[in-house]
Design a protein around this motif. Structure first.
Motif, PDB file in Angstrom:
ATOM      1  N   GLU A 119      18.358   8.813  16.691  1.00  0.00           N
ATOM      2  CA  GLU A 119      17.186   9.516  17.460  1.00  0.00           C
ATOM      3  C   GLU A 119      16.207  10.086  16.296  1.00  0.00           C
ATOM      4  OE1 GLU A 119      14.491  10.690  20.009  1.00  0.00           O
ATOM      5  OE2 GLU A 119      16.297   9.458  20.450  1.00  0.00           O
ATOM      6  N   GLU A 120      16.875  10.471  15.210  1.00  0.00           N
ATOM      7  CA  GLU A 120      15.781  10.905  14.278  1.00  0.00           C
ATOM      8  C   GLU A 120      15.059   9.836  13.557  1.00  0.00           C
ATOM      9  OE1 GLU A 120      18.036  14.825  12.228  1.00  0.00           O
ATOM     10  OE2 GLU A 120      18.796  13.040  11.825  1.00  0.00           O
ATOM     11  N   MET A 121      15.400   8.545  13.306  1.00  0.00           N
ATOM     12  CA  MET A 121      14.686   7.407  12.965  1.00  0.00           C
ATOM     13  C   MET A 121      13.830   7.077  14.108  1.00  0.00           C
ATOM     14  SD  MET A 121      17.649   5.413  10.770  1.00  0.00           S
ATOM     15  CE  MET A 121      19.202   5.648  11.699  1.00  0.00           C
ATOM     16  N   ARG A 122      14.307   7.150  15.336  1.00  0.00           N
ATOM     17  CA  ARG A 122      13.460   6.626  16.622  1.00  0.00           C
ATOM     18  C   ARG A 122      12.117   7.692  16.572  1.00  0.00           C
ATOM     19  NH1 ARG A 122      18.182   5.799  19.289  1.00  0.00           N
ATOM     20  NH2 ARG A 122      18.545   3.679  19.810  1.00  0.00           N
ATOM     21  N   ARG A 123      12.223   9.097  16.482  1.00  0.00           N
ATOM     22  CA  ARG A 123      10.984   9.826  16.442  1.00  0.00           C
ATOM     23  C   ARG A 123      10.158   9.559  15.006  1.00  0.00           C
ATOM     24  NH1 ARG A 123      14.452  14.081  17.655  1.00  0.00           N
ATOM     25  NH2 ARG A 123      14.786  14.580  15.727  1.00  0.00           N
ATOM     26  N   ALA A 124      10.766   9.217  14.018  1.00  0.00           N
ATOM     27  CA  ALA A 124       9.822   8.765  13.024  1.00  0.00           C
ATOM     28  C   ALA A 124       9.135   7.268  13.403  1.00  0.00           C
ATOM     29  CB  ALA A 124      10.778   8.712  11.586  1.00  0.00           C
ATOM     30  N   GLN A 125      10.130   6.618  13.735  1.00  0.00           N
ATOM     31  CA  GLN A 125       9.289   5.129  14.278  1.00  0.00           C
ATOM     32  C   GLN A 125       8.221   5.291  15.312  1.00  0.00           C
ATOM     33  OE1 GLN A 125      11.766   2.700  16.543  1.00  0.00           O
ATOM     34  NE2 GLN A 125      11.371   0.851  15.021  1.00  0.00           N
ATOM     35  N   ARG A 126       8.332   6.287  16.096  1.00  0.00           N
ATOM     36  CA  ARG A 126       7.114   6.459  17.127  1.00  0.00           C
ATOM     37  C   ARG A 126       6.118   7.010  16.382  1.00  0.00           C
ATOM     38  NH1 ARG A 126      11.746   8.272  20.385  1.00  0.00           N
ATOM     39  NH2 ARG A 126      11.048  10.222  20.006  1.00  0.00           N
ATOM     40  N   ASP A 127       6.366   8.185  15.549  1.00  0.00           N
ATOM     41  CA  ASP A 127       5.048   8.785  14.870  1.00  0.00           C
ATOM     42  C   ASP A 127       4.435   7.806  13.839  1.00  0.00           C
ATOM     43  OD1 ASP A 127       6.081  11.079  16.239  1.00  0.00           O
ATOM     44  OD2 ASP A 127       6.948  11.780  14.747  1.00  0.00           O
ATOM     45  N   PRO A 149       0.643  -1.263  -0.164  1.00  0.00           N
ATOM     46  CA  PRO A 149       0.093   0.064  -0.088  1.00  0.00           C
ATOM     47  C   PRO A 149       0.724   1.324  -0.034  1.00  0.00           C
ATOM     48  CG  PRO A 149      -0.074  -1.135   2.240  1.00  0.00           C
ATOM     49  CD  PRO A 149       0.998  -2.065   1.119  1.00  0.00           C
ATOM     50  N   LEU A 150      -0.001   2.257  -0.316  1.00  0.00           N
ATOM     51  CA  LEU A 150       0.653   3.789  -0.579  1.00  0.00           C
ATOM     52  C   LEU A 150      -0.260   4.566   0.536  1.00  0.00           C
ATOM     53  CD1 LEU A 150       3.045   5.552  -1.725  1.00  0.00           C
ATOM     54  CD2 LEU A 150       1.450   6.054  -3.425  1.00  0.00           C
ATOM     55  N   LEU A 151       0.326   5.087   1.508  1.00  0.00           N
ATOM     56  CA  LEU A 151      -0.400   5.672   2.568  1.00  0.00           C
ATOM     57  C   LEU A 151       0.003   6.974   3.027  1.00  0.00           C
ATOM     58  CD1 LEU A 151      -0.464   2.505   4.871  1.00  0.00           C
ATOM     59  CD2 LEU A 151      -1.962   2.995   3.665  1.00  0.00           C
ATOM     60  N   PRO A 152      -1.030   7.990   3.075  1.00  0.00           N
ATOM     61  CA  PRO A 152      -0.625   9.336   3.313  1.00  0.00           C
ATOM     62  C   PRO A 152      -0.231   9.220   4.782  1.00  0.00           C
ATOM     63  CG  PRO A 152      -2.753   8.930   3.436  1.00  0.00           C
ATOM     64  CD  PRO A 152      -2.266   7.789   2.694  1.00  0.00           C
ATOM     65  N   PHE A 153       0.880  10.189   5.016  1.00  0.00           N
ATOM     66  CA  PHE A 153       1.577  10.623   6.323  1.00  0.00           C
ATOM     67  C   PHE A 153       1.921  11.962   6.345  1.00  0.00           C
ATOM     68  CE2 PHE A 153       5.211  10.714   9.307  1.00  0.00           C
ATOM     69  CZ  PHE A 153       4.600  10.561  10.287  1.00  0.00           C
ATOM     70  N   GLU A 154       1.373  12.790   7.136  1.00  0.00           N
ATOM     71  CA  GLU A 154       1.867  14.216   7.333  1.00  0.00           C
ATOM     72  C   GLU A 154       1.793  14.707   5.813  1.00  0.00           C
ATOM     73  OE1 GLU A 154       5.735  14.158   9.142  1.00  0.00           O
ATOM     74  OE2 GLU A 154       4.714  13.884  11.245  1.00  0.00           O
ATOM     75  N   ASP A 155       2.877  15.146   5.288  1.00  0.00           N
ATOM     76  CA  ASP A 155       2.885  15.683   3.992  1.00  0.00           C
ATOM     77  C   ASP A 155       3.637  15.037   3.021  1.00  0.00           C
ATOM     78  OD1 ASP A 155       5.156  16.419   5.072  1.00  0.00           O
ATOM     79  OD2 ASP A 155       5.251  18.243   4.114  1.00  0.00           O
ATOM     80  N   VAL A 156       3.683  13.536   2.967  1.00  0.00           N
ATOM     81  CA  VAL A 156       4.376  12.576   1.998  1.00  0.00           C
ATOM     82  C   VAL A 156       3.352  11.549   2.215  1.00  0.00           C
ATOM     83  CG1 VAL A 156       6.529  13.588   2.895  1.00  0.00           C
ATOM     84  CG2 VAL A 156       5.582  11.349   3.968  1.00  0.00           C
ATOM     85  N   PHE A 157       3.810  10.449   1.139  1.00  0.00           N
ATOM     86  CA  PHE A 157       3.170   9.209   1.177  1.00  0.00           C
ATOM     87  C   PHE A 157       4.301   8.247   1.628  1.00  0.00           C
ATOM     88  CE2 PHE A 157       0.644  11.618  -2.247  1.00  0.00           C
ATOM     89  CZ  PHE A 157      -0.577  11.113  -1.767  1.00  0.00           C
ATOM     90  N   ILE A 158       3.612   7.256   2.279  1.00  0.00           N
ATOM     91  CA  ILE A 158       4.448   5.958   2.722  1.00  0.00           C
ATOM     92  C   ILE A 158       4.426   4.656   1.780  1.00  0.00           C
ATOM     93  CG2 ILE A 158       5.264   4.397   4.650  1.00  0.00           C
ATOM     94  CD1 ILE A 158       5.859   7.420   5.246  1.00  0.00           C
ATOM     95  N   ARG A 200       1.921   5.574  15.618  1.00  0.00           N
ATOM     96  CA  ARG A 200       1.092   5.998  16.273  1.00  0.00           C
ATOM     97  C   ARG A 200      -0.129   6.246  15.066  1.00  0.00           C
ATOM     98  NH1 ARG A 200       3.474   4.769  19.935  1.00  0.00           N
ATOM     99  NH2 ARG A 200       4.030   6.169  21.856  1.00  0.00           N
ATOM    100  N   GLN A 201       0.381   5.948  13.880  1.00  0.00           N
ATOM    101  CA  GLN A 201      -0.669   6.149  12.834  1.00  0.00           C
ATOM    102  C   GLN A 201      -0.872   4.587  12.047  1.00  0.00           C
ATOM    103  OE1 GLN A 201      -2.387   8.778  11.275  1.00  0.00           O
ATOM    104  NE2 GLN A 201      -1.563   9.791  13.220  1.00  0.00           N
ATOM    105  N   GLY A 202      -0.461   3.800  12.872  1.00  0.00           N
ATOM    106  CA  GLY A 202      -0.849   2.435  12.630  1.00  0.00           C
ATOM    107  C   GLY A 202       0.372   1.656  11.668  1.00  0.00           C
ATOM    108  N   MET A 203       1.423   2.188  11.682  1.00  0.00           N
ATOM    109  CA  MET A 203       2.452   1.707  10.739  1.00  0.00           C
ATOM    110  C   MET A 203       3.869   1.436  11.714  1.00  0.00           C
ATOM    111  SD  MET A 203       2.013   3.664   7.283  1.00  0.00           S
ATOM    112  CE  MET A 203       1.371   5.253   8.001  1.00  0.00           C
ATOM    113  N   TRP A 204       4.157   0.140  12.188  1.00  0.00           N
ATOM    114  CA  TRP A 204       5.192   0.034  12.759  1.00  0.00           C
ATOM    115  C   TRP A 204       6.360  -0.760  12.131  1.00  0.00           C
ATOM    116  CZ3 TRP A 204       6.473  -4.717  16.527  1.00  0.00           C
ATOM    117  CH2 TRP A 204       7.413  -4.673  17.400  1.00  0.00           C
ATOM    118  N   GLN A 205       7.410   0.236  12.032  1.00  0.00           N
ATOM    119  CA  GLN A 205       8.504  -0.120  11.184  1.00  0.00           C
ATOM    120  C   GLN A 205       9.940  -0.320  11.976  1.00  0.00           C
ATOM    121  OE1 GLN A 205       8.499  -0.241   7.519  1.00  0.00           O
ATOM    122  NE2 GLN A 205       6.157   0.004   7.557  1.00  0.00           N
TER     123      GLN A 205
END
Length: 392
Positions: free
Chosen positions: A322-330, A85-94, A333-338
């Protein structure tokens, strides 16, 4: 819609005029252009004049054989890779690659390279990997009825080692410096097909990035256009190069006006592709500092990533744990655990915060189950739970 492979031959990325038959795959780099200091990878050339443009009117779905005219021959059975899937997250797609059969992007690569092992008549496959690549290679080898040997390091996550063993692979933990000589001996003496790197700078398997092209095809269909930029976690850059090649092919076929800018996102503790691009070198080897992003931490880069970033007008981005950890947490919280490594693309985009004239895609490569320490923490049991405990 799909049909026979239109793959013609292998050619060097160091000098495209250096061409070789499609088989056998040259897994030790280009024999004509490589030197003791730099090994040049090979890529696969196709008969693009015979490609049916209707191939790109189909919906993306599982089994990358839907793109078979633009892939090497697929002789290994599918496990249902692709169609993520291609999922919206903030102002990008995941682009969520954790939805593949072994929960990582590596399934696209291994469908292709295990197919090469089958087509070559190899008695088995061998891979040096501490994570996703080993698990995926073991799964696709098992599906194809081939034994697999996985050379891993002792400090790879125990859960991942169990994951690999579940597919019946022979898993051997060895010191990092012993992995490559042992892999070459297995190839030379047992005839096993290597599906990981054997060279001084990274070349890997020449067919591997072809599997990653299918992500570019899917994004083109899912977005209705090519993205303006792609941010990808980058270890050896096979993913980055494969996607870029897929977008370039869409240009060659007259389906897209341009390819997106490609951004390699590496851990700040290493960053061989960032070093090569900064110094103008075709590839680089760097010293490696500590990082929990083991999936993309490495000393060795390759020429593929340099080409993709340089020729697309992209950039190399270094990100911290730490930048990757912040992205991981965020994302969680949107249902995508990476996996931590899998969020380097999101962390890289956040670090740059550029404006682009079109959609931006961040590739998220692997499930959070693959991380270091997962499953080791114990949580307390409430003996006399109350509603207040639940609400706190």
């Amino acid at each position: 819609m799909n049909g026979p492979s239109l793959a013609l031959r292998q050619r060097s990325l160091g000098d495209p005029s250096a061409e070789f038959p499609l088989f056998p795959p040259l897994t030790r780099g280009c024999p004509k252009t490589s030197t003791d200091e730099i090994a040049y990878p090979l890529e696969v050339a196709y008969d693009y004049a015979r490609v049916d443009r209707g191939l790109f009117t189909q919906e993306p779905g599982t089994d990358i054989a839907r793109w078979s005219p633009l892939l090497p021959p697929l002789e290994a059975p599918t496990l249902g890779e692709g169609g993520t899937p291609l999922l919206p997250f903030e102002d990008v797609f995941i682009k969520d690659e954790s939805r593949n059969p072994t929960w990582s992007h590596k399934d696209r690569l291994n469908r292709v390279v295990v197919s090469a092992a089958v087509a070559s008549g190899a008695p088995g496959v061998v891979v040096a990997s501490s994570g996703n690549h080993g698990a995926s290679a073991a799964a696709y080898a098992a599906r194809a009825g081939l034994p697999a040997i996985v050379l891993t390091s002792a400090d790879s996550p125990p859960a991942v080692q169990d994951f690999v063993r579940a597919y019946g692979a022979k898993v051997v933990s060895v010191p990092p410096e012993a992995r490559w000589p042992l892999l070459r001996e297995i190839v030379d003496r047992l005839g096993y097909h290597p599906v990981s790197n054997q060279t001084v700078t990274h070349t890997g398997h020449p067919f591997g990035p072809e599997g990653y092209k299918t992500m570019a095809y899917e994004l083109f269909v899912q977005l209705g256009r090519v993205p303006a930029a792609v941010f990808a976690p980058t270890g050896y850059a096979e993913l980055l190069f494969g996607m870029w090649k897929g977008f370039v092919e869409l240009q060659l076929l007259g389906l897209a006006e341009r390819a997106p800018r490609m951004f390699s996102c590496e851990t700040a503790s290493g960053g061989p592709h960032a070093r090569a691009l900064a110094t103008g070198a075709p590839a680089a080897i760097v010293e490696l500092g500590p990082s929990d992003a083991y999936g993309i931490s490495g000393t060795v880069g390759g020429h593929r990533g340099v080409l993709a970033v340089r020729d697309s007008g992209g950039e190399a981005v270094l990100v911290t744990d730490e930048e990757m950890r912040r992205a991981q947490r965020d994302l969680a919280r949107q249902g995508m655990w990476q996996e931590l490594s899998g969020l380097a693309g999101v962390a890289g985009y956040r670090r740059l915060r550029r404006d682009f004239d079109g959609p931006v895609v961040c590739v998220a490569t692997s499930s959070g189950f693959k991380d270091l320490g997962v499953g080791t923490e114990r949580y307390p049991v409430l003996e006399n739970p109350t509603l207040a405990d639940v609400m706190s």
